[in-house]
Design an enzyme around this catalytic site. Structure first.
Site, PDB file in Angstrom:
ATOM      1  N   HIS A 232      34.405  42.530  37.888  1.00 33.80           N
ATOM      2  CA  HIS A 232      34.401  41.094  37.661  1.00 33.80           C
ATOM      3  C   HIS A 232      34.916  40.405  38.922  1.00 33.80           C
ATOM      4  O   HIS A 232      35.867  40.879  39.552  1.00 33.80           O
ATOM      5  CB  HIS A 232      35.310  40.761  36.470  1.00 33.80           C
ATOM      6  CG  HIS A 232      35.108  39.390  35.922  1.00 33.80           C
ATOM      7  ND1 HIS A 232      35.613  38.259  36.532  1.00 33.80           N
ATOM      8  CD2 HIS A 232      34.456  38.955  34.811  1.00 33.80           C
ATOM      9  CE1 HIS A 232      35.281  37.191  35.828  1.00 33.80           C
ATOM     10  NE2 HIS A 232      34.582  37.587  34.781  1.00 33.80           N
ATOM     11  N   PRO A 233      34.323  39.280  39.315  1.00 34.48           N
ATOM     12  CA  PRO A 233      34.773  38.625  40.549  1.00 34.48           C
ATOM     13  C   PRO A 233      36.119  37.928  40.433  1.00 34.48           C
ATOM     14  O   PRO A 233      36.741  37.613  41.454  1.00 34.48           O
ATOM     15  CB  PRO A 233      33.659  37.621  40.836  1.00 34.48           C
ATOM     16  CG  PRO A 233      33.051  37.339  39.507  1.00 34.48           C
ATOM     17  CD  PRO A 233      33.139  38.614  38.741  1.00 34.48           C
TER      18      PRO A 233
END
Length: 381
Positions: A232-233
Site C-alpha cells: 500500500h502506498p
C-alpha cells in the site's frame, strides 16, 4: 427454480441493448440478473465477442458470460425496414444502452434525439471511451488504451519496472458497472420526475473515479504517486510478503494491529522502536520493516503464518492461484459461479451478479442467445 416468495426487482423493465464486446454487455447482463428483459440487437455479422476465444464447439466463453439471460435479434440498422421495426420495439422500452463511438448512433438513426422523439420517457445510456463531447470524444478506445491514459498503469507494477496493466479489462468493467448504477438511479428518478434522461458514461472517467488513493496522495500538495509494487502506498505493513512456500498478504492499518503483529512475531519490543511508532513512520521505513517480517516468515509456511496472524486478529491471506479461486467460486458457500444449461454445451459454470438480498430471487442464469434466435418472436413482420 425461482423462489415463489421472492421477487425480481427489475421485472417488467425492458432494455434495448445495442452494445457489443464488454462494457455495454456487462452493464445489461447485470440488469438481466435483476429480472430486466434485455433485447440484444446485433448486426448480421454478430457481436465481435462471438469470435473471441476461448471456444468450446464454436461457442465463445466471453460472449456466453457477458450475454446471459438476454433475447437476441439481428438487425441491419442501415436497412430502413429493419430500423423501422427496431424503433417500434424502442417505443415500448424503458432503457436503451449503446456503446458506439460518439456520433455513430446518430448517423444510424438511433441517437438520443431520435429515440426521445418517439419515446420521451426513455433512459438512454451512452458508453464510450472518452465521453460524448470534447477533444477526445472521437478517438477509438479499447480497455488498454483507457488504462494507459487513466494513470492506473503508471501506479501499477514494481517501482523499478515498467507500467503494468491491471490483469482484467478494468476500464470496460468499471464503465459497465457505473452504467448499470446510473440506469437504476435514472429509473428511480423517472418515477418521481416522470422524465427520461441521457446518460453519458466515459470509460476514462469511470476508471479515474476508482482511484481515490492516488488522488489523496496528490490533493494536499503532494507529488503525483508512482509505482510501489504489492504494498500500500500510504499504510505499512500492508502488502505481500515471502514465506517458505509462497506469499502472504498482511494488512495492518493502525497501531493496535501493529502491536498484535509484533507479538505474533515474537518481537513485542518493536512497538517501542521510533521507526515504527506510527503508520507514517512505518511507511518511511518500509524496507527495514519488510526485512523483519520476512525474516520471521522464513521459518513459516503460508498456512502456519496465516493461522498465527488470524489468531492475533490481523487481516491476512494467501496469494491464491486463479485455479483455486475458481474452485472456491463454484463450490463455496457464496456460489459465485452457478450452473447454466447451455443449448450446445450442456451444463457450464456461469457468473452472475454477486449481491445477496433477503427478498430477491436468486438469479439462475440462462444461456446467451444464438445469433438472431429471437427474430421470429420479436422482430420479423
Amino acid at each position: 427454480m425461482e423462489q415463489p416468495h421472492r421477487r425480481q426487482p427489475l421485472a417488467g423493465i425492458k432494455v434495448i441493448d445495442l452494445t457489443r464486446v464488454l462494457s455495454g454487455p456487462f452493464c445489461t447482463a447485470l440488469l438481466s440478473d435483476l429480472g430486466a428483459e434485455i433485447i440484444k440487437v446485433e448486426p448480421p455479422s454478430g457481436d465481435e465477442y462471438r469470435y473471441v476465444g476461448p471456444f468450446a464447439q464454436g461457442e465463445s466463453a466471453l460472449f456466453t458470460l457477458m450475454n446471459r439471460n438476454k433475447k437476441g435479434i439481428v438487425a441491419d440498422l442501415k436497412n430502413p425496414d429493419h430500423l423501422a421495426r427496431l424503433l417500434e420495439l424502442v417505443r415500448e422500452a424503458d432503457v436503451l444502452v449503446e456503446n458506439f463511438k460518439p456520433g455513430v448512433a446518430e448517423r444510424l438513426g438511433v441517437g438520443f434525439s431520435a429515440i426521445k422523439a418517439i419515446n420521451p420517457d426513455i433512459i438512454y445510456a451512452s458508453i464510450s471511451g472518452f465521453g460524448q463531447q470534447g477533444e477526445l470524444s472521437g478517438l477509438p478506445a479499447y480497455d488498454l488504451v483507457v488504462q494507459g491514459m487513466s494513470g492506473i498503469m503508471s501506479i501499477t507494477g514494481e517501482p523499478d519496472g515498467e507500467p503494468t496493466k491491471v490483469g482484467e479489462s478494468i476500464a470496460d468493467l468499471a464503465a459497465g458497472l457505473y452504467a448499470s448504477w446510473a440506469i437504476l438511479a435514472a429509473l428511480f428518478d423517472r418515477q418521481r420526475s416522470g422524465q427520461g434522461v441521457h446518460l453519458d458514461i466515459a470509460m476514462l472517467d469511470c476508471l479515474f473515479s476508482l482511484m481515490p488513493t492516488p488522488v489523496a496522495q496528490w490533493m494536499f500538495g503532494g507529488e503525483a504517486p508512482g509505482r510501489v509494487g504489492n504494498r500500500h502506498p500510504l499504510s505499512t505493513p500492508f502488502g505481500s510478503f515471502n514465506a517458505v512456500n509462497g506469499r502472504v498478504i498482511i494488512a495492518v492499518l493502525n497501531n493496535r494491529q501493529f502491536a498484535a503483529l509484533c507479538t505474533a512475531m515474537g518481537q513485542p519490543e518493536l512497538v517501542q522502536d521510533e521507526r515504527f511508532g506510527s503508520d507514517e513512520a512505518r511507511t518511511r521505513h518500509e524496507p527495514e520493516l519488510r526485512d523483519l517480517i520476512e525474516t520471521w516468515l522464513s521459518g513459516h509456511k503460508v498456512e502456519s503464518a496465516i493461522a498465527s496472524l488470524a489468531a492475533a486478529g490481523i487481516p491476512a491471506s494467501p496469494v491464491l492461484e486463479m485455479g483455486e479461486v475458481l474452485a472456491r467460486a463454484q463450490q463455496g458457500e457464496r456460489r459465485l459461479l452457478k450452473t447454466q444449461q447451455h443449448h450446445r454445451l450442456g451444463e457450464v459454470p456461469m457468473m452472475t451478479q454477486p449481491v445477496q438480498a433477503s427478498a430477491w430471487a436468486t438469479p439462475t442464469p440462462a444461456t446467451a442467445p444464438v445469433l438472431g434466435e429471437h427474430n421470429a418472436e420479436l422482430f420479423n413482420p
